[in-house]
Design a protein around this motif. Structure first.
Motif, short mmCIF file in Angstrom:
data_model
loop_
_atom_site.label_atom_id
_atom_site.label_comp_id
_atom_site.label_asym_id
_atom_site.label_seq_id
_atom_site.Cartn_x
_atom_site.Cartn_y
_atom_site.Cartn_z
N PRO A 212 0.82 -1.22 0.00
CA PRO A 212 0.00 0.00 0.00
C PRO A 212 0.85 1.27 0.00
O PRO A 212 1.93 1.32 0.61
CB PRO A 212 -0.80 -0.12 1.31
N LEU A 213 0.35 2.30 -0.68
CA LEU A 213 1.02 3.60 -0.68
C LEU A 213 0.71 4.32 0.64
O LEU A 213 -0.43 4.32 1.10
CB LEU A 213 0.55 4.46 -1.85
N ALA A 214 1.72 4.93 1.22
CA ALA A 214 1.56 5.64 2.49
C ALA A 214 2.16 7.03 2.38
O ALA A 214 3.23 7.21 1.78
CB ALA A 214 2.22 4.86 3.63
N ALA A 227 6.33 3.01 -0.26
CA ALA A 227 5.68 1.73 -0.53
C ALA A 227 6.73 0.64 -0.43
O ALA A 227 7.87 0.81 -0.88
CB ALA A 227 5.05 1.72 -1.92
N THR A 286 -5.33 11.06 -4.73
CA THR A 286 -5.34 9.72 -5.31
C THR A 286 -3.98 9.49 -5.95
O THR A 286 -3.59 10.23 -6.86
CB THR A 286 -6.45 9.58 -6.38
N LYS A 288 -0.83 7.04 -7.68
CA LYS A 288 -0.53 5.86 -8.49
C LYS A 288 0.97 5.78 -8.70
O LYS A 288 1.59 6.72 -9.19
CB LYS A 288 -1.24 5.90 -9.84
N ALA A 300 0.69 0.32 -8.25
CA ALA A 300 -0.16 0.33 -7.06
C ALA A 300 -0.84 1.69 -6.97
O ALA A 300 -0.24 2.72 -7.30
CB ALA A 300 0.65 0.06 -5.80
N SER A 301 -2.09 1.70 -6.50
CA SER A 301 -2.86 2.94 -6.36
C SER A 301 -3.49 2.99 -4.98
O SER A 301 -3.68 1.96 -4.34
CB SER A 301 -3.96 3.02 -7.44
N GLY A 302 -3.83 4.19 -4.54
CA GLY A 302 -4.47 4.33 -3.25
C GLY A 302 -4.65 5.79 -2.88
O GLY A 302 -4.12 6.69 -3.53
N THR A 303 -5.40 6.02 -1.82
CA THR A 303 -5.62 7.36 -1.29
C THR A 303 -4.48 7.72 -0.34
O THR A 303 -4.13 6.92 0.54
CB THR A 303 -6.96 7.45 -0.56
N ILE A 304 -3.91 8.91 -0.53
CA ILE A 304 -2.76 9.34 0.26
C ILE A 304 -3.09 10.65 0.96
O ILE A 304 -3.61 11.59 0.35
CB ILE A 304 -1.52 9.53 -0.64
#
Length: 354
Positions: A212-214, A227, A286, A288, A300-304
């Motif tokens: 996960p992206l942090a 990550a 958001t 990526k 990898a994608s995610g909310t940061i």
């Protein structure tokens, strides 16, 4: 028969009159006046010399001239010798060596040991040999080139018929030494990595996973995206890629921002860390992250959210709180004991009626 295509740009090295520590990996090597994105760089002084003037700067360049056609889509194969072969195979690659210093120089070209460890691609000191470097032969190991002159050399790798199945690592070095007659001689070298997988059948699978992206901020407020990446394949990886942020406050977007990680060993893990501009709002964003090692790719994608910098907790404050709690507990115990004492006295010595 392997068909080759012409590739590569010259990697350059301008050494310093100070020793590079033995076993350093590529990201920690000393910088140079000229950029060398495609090759290893190393520098060291003549071990018999004492401090003093070193004469004209000593610099040398090297590049890989060709790579297999089947690896046309593999960006690593345009910079390094990356291949998978069967035991008993002989492969040949052309390289270009250039004297990029201002005077005529003697240049030695040779192979030496390397390895991939937890800290990345590790260079052995000097001319240390390993199994792979002993298989490598350069047809012109000793050159003498004028300023800006270059020479084409043939590198031959002969894999023994009984070679064990696994991946091996080495570096082909071009080394130039200053010979101005001064008390210090700068010795600089720049090299091309070799990643050679040996075994029957097709090439071992390469792969990696991205955690996960942090988002976080350093103590000075700089936003950082991290990550964890794990090598799940059967070959070492050289990861690079880009981070993009979108849908930020007010519709802001950022990127692409370049990202690189150290060489990742089989089964190894590393943390990809992308540093951003301090003025960046907290978010949410958001994000990526796209990474690749040659033709092996992943994302990898995610909310940061970066958030404010957390204030450090004072140890003194913690201890004060503990003391306050302890004081309350102690006061309560004293009060209970006092009540019990008075009660017992009344039982043993009842008051006389007036």
């Amino acid at each position: 028969m392997t068909v080759l295509v012409t590739v590569g740009a010259t990697a350059l090295a301008t050494p310093y009159a100070s020793a590079a520590p033995a076993g350093v990996h590529a990201p920690d090597l000393p910088g140079a006046d000229q950029e060398a994105p495609d090759g290893e760089r190393s520098s060291s002084p003549d071990p018999a010399a004492s401090p003093g003037p070193s004469g004209p700067p000593t610099s040398v360049g090297i590049r890989l001239l060709d790579a297999p056609v089947e690896r046309r889509a593999d960006s690593r194969a345009r910079k390094y010798i990356v291949d998978h072969v069967h035991p008993g195979t002989t492969i040949k690659r052309r390289i270009i060596v250039q004297n990029t210093s201002e005077v005529r120089r003697a240049i030695a070209v040779y192979a030496a040991a390397a390895d991939v460890a937890q800290e990345g691609f590790v260079l052995a000191p000097d001319r240390t040999e390993n199994e792979l470097s002993s298989w490598i032969h350069v047809d012109k190991g000793a050159l003498r080139l004028d300023a800006d002159e270059e020479a084409e050399l043939l590198v031959t790798i002969v894999v023994p018929a009984k070679a064990e199945q696994r991946e091996r690592y080495a570096v082909i070095w071009a080394e130039a030494a200053g010979d101005s007659g001064q008390t210090v001689r700068n010795v600089g070298r720049v090299g091309i990595r070799v990643y050679l997988s040996v075994g029957p059948g097709g090439e071992p699978v390469s792969g990696f996973t991205i955690g996960p992206l942090a988002g976080s901020r350093t103590p000075d407020g700089t936003p950082v995206v991290t990550a964890e990446v794990r090598n799940t394949g059967k070959r070492a990886l050289d990861l690079a890629g880009e981070l993009r942020l979108r849908d930020g406050p007010g519709g802001l977007s950022v990127g692409p921002v370049r990202s690189e990680a150290q060489t990742l060993a089989l089964g190894g893990t590393t943390t990809v860390r992308v540093v951003l501009d301090r003025r960046l709002p907290d978010g949410p964003w958001t994000g990526k992250l796209d990474l690749a090692s040659g033709w092996t790719k992943g994302d990898a994608s995610g909310t940061i959210t970066f958030g404010p910098v957390a204030a450090p907790v004072s140890d003194t404050g913690d201890r004060s709180g503990q003391l306050r709690v302890g004081g309350l507990v102690g006061s309560g115990l004293v009060l209970i004991l006092l009540v019990l004492y008075v009660y017992r006295r009344r039982i043993r010595h009842p008051a006389t009626a007036a």
